[in-house]
Design an enzyme around this catalytic site. Structure first.
Site, PDB file in Angstrom:
ATOM      1  CE  LYS A  67      39.777  32.564  41.107  1.00  0.00           C
ATOM      2  NZ  LYS A  67      38.774  32.501  42.221  1.00  0.00           N
ATOM      3  CD  GLU A 122      37.776  36.252  49.228  1.00  0.00           C
ATOM      4  OE1 GLU A 122      37.886  37.596  49.106  1.00  0.00           O
ATOM      5  OE2 GLU A 122      38.133  34.962  49.706  1.00  0.00           O
ATOM      6  CD  GLU A 137      35.822  33.956  38.621  1.00  0.00           C
ATOM      7  OE1 GLU A 137      36.414  34.360  39.713  1.00  0.00           O
ATOM      8  OE2 GLU A 137      35.515  33.791  37.779  1.00  0.00           O
ATOM      9  CD  GLU A 164      35.083  40.206  37.860  1.00  0.00           C
ATOM     10  OE1 GLU A 164      33.722  39.065  36.983  1.00  0.00           O
ATOM     11  OE2 GLU A 164      35.610  39.381  38.545  1.00  0.00           O
TER      12      GLU A 164
HETATM   13  C1  LIG Z   1      41.231  39.550  44.093  1.00  0.00           C
HETATM   14  C2  LIG Z   1      40.278  40.491  44.041  1.00  0.00           C
HETATM   15  O1  LIG Z   1      38.934  39.900  45.082  1.00  0.00           O
HETATM   16  C3  LIG Z   1      38.789  38.496  44.360  1.00  0.00           C
HETATM   17  C4  LIG Z   1      37.969  38.399  43.188  1.00  0.00           C
HETATM   18  C5  LIG Z   1      36.479  37.964  43.668  1.00  0.00           C
HETATM   19  C6  LIG Z   1      36.427  37.119  41.928  1.00  0.00           C
HETATM   20  O2  LIG Z   1      37.055  36.948  40.969  1.00  0.00           O
HETATM   21  O3  LIG Z   1      35.731  37.280  41.491  1.00  0.00           O
HETATM   22  C7  LIG Z   1      35.698  37.982  44.165  1.00  0.00           C
HETATM   23  C8  LIG Z   1      35.961  38.646  45.220  1.00  0.00           C
HETATM   24  C9  LIG Z   1      37.566  38.639  45.717  1.00  0.00           C
HETATM   25  O4  LIG Z   1      37.974  37.154  46.122  1.00  0.00           O
HETATM   26  C10 LIG Z   1      39.614  42.253  44.297  1.00  0.00           C
HETATM   27  O5  LIG Z   1      38.696  42.830  44.945  1.00  0.00           O
HETATM   28  O6  LIG Z   1      40.804  42.896  44.075  1.00  0.00           O
END
Ligand SMILES: C=C(O[C@@H]1C=C(C(=O)O)C=C[C@H]1O)C(=O)O
Length: 317
Positions: free
Chosen positions: A77, A122, A166, A302
């Protein structure tokens, strides 16, 4: 204090002139009670312009490149981020942005420090005595417009192989980093769904008790940082891919920010859903985990859904 994304960069430390301590409540009601609703005029720009630092098509190309690297087996990843520049006609007030974030994201870790303002969902690591906790997020879908579509999106997320992968990479890395320092460690078997105002995430809560001779809080945090939520896995390979495909310095974005005290306790959130503010300018940061099945167009959508946290707080539409 804050950790930059790059492990070799120095930690930032600030000693507050005054600290206010809240009871250990899981919600932020007491904090919110002291935060007045922002008035319509407070620091609101009359006009603003948005510009991604890199064209979206270029970022999509990088996503495709990273997904191919995962399919070739070079790594599991990689997290690729975007920067969006905002220029306003008046100075942006970090305190106003923070208050708006507090209203929209009452359960998030709110921060305004070292020029960075944000509301992160987080938790990298919190420690009180020998108890530690981490709240790991990876896997994302937008919120639905009504209860039914919201539920459908949440169950799609729970069934999505790409999102589960993920998340699995992150869960394993967090448990691996902490387990040898603990007498017991607990984590939910299947990820829960965390619903925020703009998106929903897969979440694993990790709770543990540290051994009596455990490493100090900052060492434990440094063992976790950066987790696969913001970097990828294996870490060194993910750093390489990020360096090659992003090619800019993330600074404090994708780092960790929070407090430590003289007793060795502390709480550090992961610095996401944030912007760096300089006068009339702000840089918003947003990133996604990329695995073998990631689709560039869906990843771009996203990032836009995730920007729905910091962007409205900067402009207060
Ligand atoms: C890296 C980020 O978010 C991260 C990435 C995520 C994902 O890829 O689904 C989800 C939550 C976070 O751990 C961000 O918001 O910049």
């Amino acid at each position: 204090m804050a950790f930059p994304f790059q492990r070799q960069e120095p930690i930032r430390l600030a000693v507050p002139a005054r600290t206010l301590s809240l009871e250990e409540t899981p919600d932020h009601r007491r904090l919110l009670a002291s935060v007045p609703t922002p008035s319509a005029k407070s620091g609101e720009p009359g006009a603003f312009a948005l510009r991604p630092s890199e064209p979206p098509e270029q970022w999509c190309g990088s996503v495709a490149d990273a997904a191919r690297a995962v399919r070739r087996g070079e790594l599991r990843k990689a997290v690729l981020a975007r920067r969006i520049q905002m220029e306003c006609d008046t100075d942006i007030q970090p305190s106003v942005v923070l208050r708006r974030l507090a209203h929209s994201f009452p359960s998030a870790y709110l921060f305004s420090a070292f020029g960075l303002v944000g509301a992160s969902p987080e938790l990298l690591l919190a420690k009180r005595g020998r108890r530690v906790e981490s709240r790991a997020l990876a896997g994302t879908i937008r919120r639905g417009g009504d209860a039914e579509s919201d539920r459908r999106l949440a169950s799609w997320l729970q069934e999505s192989g790409k999102n589960q992968e993920e998340h699995r990479v992150l869960r394993e890395a967090v448990l691996d980093a902490l387990t040898s320092s603990t007498t017991w460690i607990k984590a939910n078997e299947r990820p829960e769904t965390l619903k925020l105002a703009n998106v929903q995430h897969l979440m694993t809560r990790v709770r543990a008790e540290l051994k009596a001779d455990h490493p100090p809080f900052l060492r434990l945090a440094a063992m976790l940082h950066p987790t696969p939520a913001v970097c990828g896995w294996p870490r060194d390979k993910a750093y390489e891919v990020i360096e090659r495909l992003e090619g800019w310095d993330r600074g404090l974005y994708g780092g960790a920010l929070g407090w430590v005290d003289a007793e060795g306790n502390g709480c550090l959130c992961v610095t996401i859903r944030c912007a760096e503010i300089h006068g009339k300018n702000a840089t918003m940061y947003v990133g996604n985990g990329i695995v073998a099945d990631s689709d560039p167009k869906e990843e771009l959508a996203e990032t836009r859904a995730k920007l729905g946290a910091i962007l409205p707080a900067l402009i207060a539409p």
